[in-house]
Design a protein around this motif. Structure first.
Motif, PDB file in Angstrom:
ATOM      1  N   LEU A 171      92.880  54.400  31.742  1.00  0.00           N
ATOM      2  CA  LEU A 171      93.763  53.353  31.240  1.00  0.00           C
ATOM      3  C   LEU A 171      93.206  52.889  29.902  1.00  0.00           C
ATOM      4  O   LEU A 171      92.057  52.470  29.820  1.00  0.00           O
ATOM      5  CB  LEU A 171      93.835  52.189  32.227  1.00  0.00           C
ATOM      6  CG  LEU A 171      94.625  50.967  31.805  1.00  0.00           C
ATOM      7  CD1 LEU A 171      96.095  51.302  31.605  1.00  0.00           C
ATOM      8  CD2 LEU A 171      94.473  49.857  32.838  1.00  0.00           C
ATOM      9  N   ILE A 172      94.029  53.006  28.870  1.00  0.00           N
ATOM     10  CA  ILE A 172      93.623  52.606  27.525  1.00  0.00           C
ATOM     11  C   ILE A 172      94.490  51.428  27.105  1.00  0.00           C
ATOM     12  O   ILE A 172      95.720  51.509  27.165  1.00  0.00           O
ATOM     13  CB  ILE A 172      93.784  53.766  26.526  1.00  0.00           C
ATOM     14  CG1 ILE A 172      92.942  54.964  26.980  1.00  0.00           C
ATOM     15  CG2 ILE A 172      93.408  53.326  25.114  1.00  0.00           C
ATOM     16  CD1 ILE A 172      93.262  56.258  26.276  1.00  0.00           C
ATOM     17  N   VAL A 173      93.850  50.350  26.698  1.00  0.00           N
ATOM     18  CA  VAL A 173      94.569  49.165  26.242  1.00  0.00           C
ATOM     19  C   VAL A 173      94.156  48.889  24.797  1.00  0.00           C
ATOM     20  O   VAL A 173      92.978  48.695  24.510  1.00  0.00           O
ATOM     21  CB  VAL A 173      94.267  47.936  27.126  1.00  0.00           C
ATOM     22  CG1 VAL A 173      95.068  46.740  26.656  1.00  0.00           C
ATOM     23  CG2 VAL A 173      94.527  48.234  28.594  1.00  0.00           C
ATOM     24  N   GLU A 174      95.159  48.910  23.917  1.00  0.00           N
ATOM     25  CA  GLU A 174      94.907  48.660  22.497  1.00  0.00           C
ATOM     26  C   GLU A 174      96.051  47.828  21.938  1.00  0.00           C
ATOM     27  O   GLU A 174      97.221  48.203  22.066  1.00  0.00           O
ATOM     28  CB  GLU A 174      94.798  49.993  21.744  1.00  0.00           C
ATOM     29  CG  GLU A 174      94.460  49.831  20.288  1.00  0.00           C
ATOM     30  CD  GLU A 174      94.311  51.171  19.566  1.00  0.00           C
ATOM     31  OE1 GLU A 174      93.827  51.136  18.426  1.00  0.00           O
ATOM     32  OE2 GLU A 174      94.681  52.218  20.110  1.00  0.00           O
ATOM     33  N   ASP A 175      95.715  46.718  21.342  1.00  0.00           N
ATOM     34  CA  ASP A 175      96.719  45.813  20.771  1.00  0.00           C
ATOM     35  C   ASP A 175      97.801  45.447  21.783  1.00  0.00           C
ATOM     36  O   ASP A 175      98.987  45.401  21.462  1.00  0.00           O
ATOM     37  CB  ASP A 175      97.358  46.429  19.518  1.00  0.00           C
ATOM     38  CG  ASP A 175      96.351  46.682  18.408  1.00  0.00           C
ATOM     39  OD1 ASP A 175      95.415  45.858  18.265  1.00  0.00           O
ATOM     40  OD2 ASP A 175      96.490  47.696  17.704  1.00  0.00           O
ATOM     41  N   GLY A 176      97.407  45.220  23.018  1.00  0.00           N
ATOM     42  CA  GLY A 176      98.338  44.824  24.063  1.00  0.00           C
ATOM     43  C   GLY A 176      99.193  45.947  24.624  1.00  0.00           C
ATOM     44  O   GLY A 176     100.027  45.719  25.493  1.00  0.00           O
ATOM     45  N   VAL A 177      99.017  47.162  24.132  1.00  0.00           N
ATOM     46  CA  VAL A 177      99.793  48.315  24.596  1.00  0.00           C
ATOM     47  C   VAL A 177      98.910  49.157  25.509  1.00  0.00           C
ATOM     48  O   VAL A 177      97.766  49.472  25.172  1.00  0.00           O
ATOM     49  CB  VAL A 177     100.284  49.171  23.403  1.00  0.00           C
ATOM     50  CG1 VAL A 177     101.038  50.395  23.878  1.00  0.00           C
ATOM     51  CG2 VAL A 177     101.148  48.332  22.482  1.00  0.00           C
ATOM     52  N   GLN A 178      99.479  49.530  26.665  1.00  0.00           N
ATOM     53  CA  GLN A 178      98.746  50.340  27.629  1.00  0.00           C
ATOM     54  C   GLN A 178      99.168  51.796  27.570  1.00  0.00           C
ATOM     55  O   GLN A 178     100.349  52.100  27.447  1.00  0.00           O
ATOM     56  CB  GLN A 178      99.020  49.866  29.056  1.00  0.00           C
ATOM     57  CG  GLN A 178      98.349  48.593  29.432  1.00  0.00           C
ATOM     58  CD  GLN A 178      98.499  48.309  30.922  1.00  0.00           C
ATOM     59  OE1 GLN A 178      98.898  49.162  31.705  1.00  0.00           O
ATOM     60  NE2 GLN A 178      98.178  47.096  31.309  1.00  0.00           N
ATOM     61  N   GLU A 179      98.179  52.679  27.689  1.00  0.00           N
ATOM     62  CA  GLU A 179      98.441  54.102  27.882  1.00  0.00           C
ATOM     63  C   GLU A 179      97.803  54.454  29.217  1.00  0.00           C
ATOM     64  O   GLU A 179      96.604  54.253  29.413  1.00  0.00           O
ATOM     65  CB  GLU A 179      97.824  54.927  26.750  1.00  0.00           C
ATOM     66  CG  GLU A 179      98.137  56.397  26.863  1.00  0.00           C
ATOM     67  CD  GLU A 179      97.646  57.209  25.683  1.00  0.00           C
ATOM     68  OE1 GLU A 179      97.909  58.419  25.674  1.00  0.00           O
ATOM     69  OE2 GLU A 179      96.983  56.650  24.781  1.00  0.00           O
ATOM     70  N   GLN A 180      98.612  54.961  30.144  1.00  0.00           N
ATOM     71  CA  GLN A 180      98.154  55.262  31.486  1.00  0.00           C
ATOM     72  C   GLN A 180      98.139  56.766  31.703  1.00  0.00           C
ATOM     73  O   GLN A 180      99.158  57.430  31.523  1.00  0.00           O
ATOM     74  CB  GLN A 180      99.066  54.605  32.518  1.00  0.00           C
ATOM     75  CG  GLN A 180      99.127  53.107  32.397  1.00  0.00           C
ATOM     76  CD  GLN A 180     100.080  52.486  33.400  1.00  0.00           C
ATOM     77  OE1 GLN A 180     100.708  53.160  34.199  1.00  0.00           O
ATOM     78  NE2 GLN A 180     100.184  51.168  33.353  1.00  0.00           N
TER      79      GLN A 180
END
Length: 136
Positions: free
Chosen positions: A22-31
């Protein structure tokens, strides 16, 4: 700033494994939840999850960003902190991980309790379930 949550999951004797990233960057998640081809134990799957996350960030040229990484694997966190592991089956994983980490300028790895890593945990378990269902 990037928050990277990683988790691995494996079945007991069959050795089926999957990872959750789970990657969280600038409030955007990539799952990302991915089944693994190789048979392995849970600790190896935990290393695989971290390696996948690192390589994924490198492909996106994120090595120079501030990255906070979280794992619920004490073995992985301690092995990386000490740059040492006793278990022969984990030494290659540790070496690969340290090699990948060398490309990152601001990378911080922290152990967290499993209950705080639910996002990556759910992704890994879902991918593992799909894998075991397919294998039956």
């Amino acid at each position: 700033m990037i928050k990277l949550f990683v988790d691995g999951a494996a079945t007991g004797k069959e050795g089926y494994a999957a990872i959750g990233v789970l990657i969280v960057e600038d409030g955007v998640q990539e799952q990302l939840g991915l089944p693994l081809e190789a048979r392995m134990d849970n600790h190896q799957a935990e290393f695989e999850a971290l390696l996948y996350g690192l390589r994924h960030l490198k492909k996106q040229n994120k090595q120079n960003q501030l990255v906070f990484c979280y794992t619920d694997s004490k073995l992985v966190a301690e092995s990386i902190r000490k740059k040492y592991t006793k278990k022969a089956g984990h030494k290659l994983y540790l070496e690969e991980t340290l090699q990948e980490l060398a490309a990152f300028t601001n990378f911080y790895l922290e152990w967290i309790p499993e209950k705080e890593n639910k996002g990556a945990d759910n992704l890994a378990k879902k991918a593992l379930y799909q894998l075991t269902k397919k294998k039956k």
